[in-house]
Write an enzyme that holds these catalytic residues in place. Structure first.
Site, PDB file in Angstrom:
ATOM      1  N   GLU A   1     -19.982 -73.940  73.620  1.00 54.74           N
ATOM      2  CA  GLU A   1     -18.727 -73.997  74.382  1.00 54.74           C
ATOM      3  C   GLU A   1     -18.573 -75.363  75.027  1.00 54.74           C
ATOM      4  O   GLU A   1     -17.484 -75.941  75.061  1.00 54.74           O
ATOM      5  CB  GLU A   1     -18.736 -72.898  75.466  1.00 54.74           C
ATOM      6  CG  GLU A   1     -17.408 -72.702  76.176  1.00 54.74           C
ATOM      7  CD  GLU A   1     -17.265 -73.506  77.465  1.00 54.74           C
ATOM      8  OE1 GLU A   1     -16.196 -73.462  78.078  1.00 54.74           O
ATOM      9  OE2 GLU A   1     -18.221 -74.212  77.877  1.00 54.74           O
TER      10      GLU A   1
ATOM     11  N   ASP B   1     -24.789 -71.516  75.648  1.00 53.17           N
ATOM     12  CA  ASP B   1     -25.272 -72.908  75.674  1.00 53.17           C
ATOM     13  C   ASP B   1     -25.064 -73.506  77.065  1.00 53.17           C
ATOM     14  O   ASP B   1     -24.253 -73.007  77.855  1.00 53.17           O
ATOM     15  CB  ASP B   1     -24.547 -73.762  74.621  1.00 53.17           C
ATOM     16  CG  ASP B   1     -23.058 -73.910  74.916  1.00 53.17           C
ATOM     17  OD1 ASP B   1     -22.393 -72.898  75.188  1.00 53.17           O
ATOM     18  OD2 ASP B   1     -22.557 -75.059  74.894  1.00 53.17           O
TER      19      ASP B   1
HETATM   20 ZN   LIG Z   1     -19.122 -72.787  81.348  1.00 50.07          ZN
END
Ligand SMILES: [Zn+2]
Length: 374
Positions: free
Chosen positions: A139, A78
């Site tokens: 993340e 992501d």
């Molecule tokens: Zn990163």
């Protein structure tokens, strides 16, 4: 290592929009590469844990020498936003955008390196243990993919997280803990022109609390910040409610607890003395870790850096990453410099030389792993 192939894959990855929680398309792109390389693929349902559409993916290479320890590589698929309508500007040396969006080299540089590693391992033979490639989701909004990871997909004993903006050759061996704090301050609404004396201003309480708070750099191991403040409805109303959000970080748990207690105390004290109330919530963002320089995973990463002609350096990070979660789960993990610059801004860029060196480093790590991990 095939530079053209790596660069092409990286460019493809950059063009696939993958904001946190919507990583389906990029995951399918990566899965097809892994399948072509003879990797077996497993996915979990991590997305269900945080309202995302996609889970984490682990590609495992069949054919590694199972008498040797398993090595894990990690990158997150992501990116932060804005990423829509990305236009790549490439002058043969540096890859950036037209300045309207982020680039997403954080962490598609790591993703591209892992795709190239899969291809190299499928084509070139050298003795090494099984390799697991973990592609994590979400993340950026707070390590949500890894916090919801199905750990039964992993059997490796140590991990390399390919996700630092530092130069190729640097190895991040420690990171702090972080706690987020939300204070909801309640005063009492009143007409500000007719009867202000009947009101209690939540903005005044919040301001007094913040003004008396230690924030910024607290000591060499700790920082604190107030990042969001929202309160009030109109200029003629004494504001009833103000919400303040902040955080504290430290490499020392004790200092972190002390700082959070201090922040809470300021809110409580000023609410009380001015006739208001406060509700405080705290939540753990991530937990500190520190890997010793003698640890096999650090020695391996350093030796492999030297092997590709880079000077290894050990660093502390002040940010959180997937390595925080892995270390907390007992998997010693370090973060490797990928060389992308200005992450999370429209000025983000990466030099192709860094991308190539990062891929060589990953291959060299696998090649040298029997010497350090066996
Ligand atoms: Zn990163």
């Amino acid at each position: 290592m095939n530079r053209q192939r790596l660069l092409r894959t990286f460019m493809d990855l950059l063009k696939i929009e993958s904001p946190s929680g919507r990583e389906g398309r990029i995951s399918r792109y990566i899965a097809s590469i892994l399948r072509d390389c003879g990797f077996s693929i497993r996915k979990d349902k991590a997305g269900e844990g945080f309202g995302g559409k996609c889970g984490n993916m682990v590609g495992t290479q069949r054919g590694g020498d199972t008498s040797l320890p398993t090595l894990i590589f990690v990158s997150h698929v992501d990116t932060v936003v804005p990423n829509k309508g990305l236009e790549i500007v490439f002058d043969g040396k540096t890859i950036k955008t037209d300045g309207m969006t982020i680039l997403g080299a954080d962490d598609k540089a790591g993703v591209a390196v892992m795709c190239e590693l899969a291809r190299v391992l499928s084509q070139r033979w050298f003795r090494h243990g099984p390799v697991e490639l973990l592609f994590s989701v979400a993340e950026e909004p707070g390590l949500l993919g890894l916090k919801n990871l199905d750990f039964s997909m992993l059997s490796g004993e140590s991990a390399l997280v390919l996700d630092s903006h530092t130069r190729v050759g640097s190895i991040v061996t420690s990171a702090p803990s972080a706690v987020a704090i939300t204070a909801t301050v309640r005063g009492k609404a009143a007409h500000a022109g007719i009867e202000p004396e009947k009101g209690v201003s939540s903005i005044v309480i919040a301001s007094a609390a913040i003004a008396s708070m230690r924030i910024g750099r607290i000591d060499e191991e700790s920082t604190a910040n107030i990042g969001v403040i929202k309160g009030g409805k109109a200029t003629n109303i004494v504001p009833q409610e103000t919400v303040v959000k902040g955080e504290a970080r430290s490499f020392s748990e004790k200092k972190l607890q002390r700082q959070i207690a201090h922040m809470k105390e300021q809110f409580t004290k000023h609410a009380k003395s001015r006739g208001g109330k406060v509700k405080i919530e705290t939540s753990r963002e991530f937990t500190t870790f520190a890997i010793e320089r003698q640890d096999p995973i650090v020695r391996l990463a350093a030796a492999a850096a030297r092997g590709i002609g880079r000077r290894p350096s050990l660093l502390k990070s002040c940010g959180g990453s997937d390595a925080n979660v892995l270390n907390q789960k007992g998997i010693p993990s370090v973060i490797l410099g990928m060389g992308y610059k200005n992450p999370h801004t429209e000025r983000e860029f990466i030099r192709v030389a860094s991308l190539y060196a990062a891929a060589e480093w990953a291959v060299e790590i696998v090649r040298q792993s029997p010497r350090f991990l066996a």
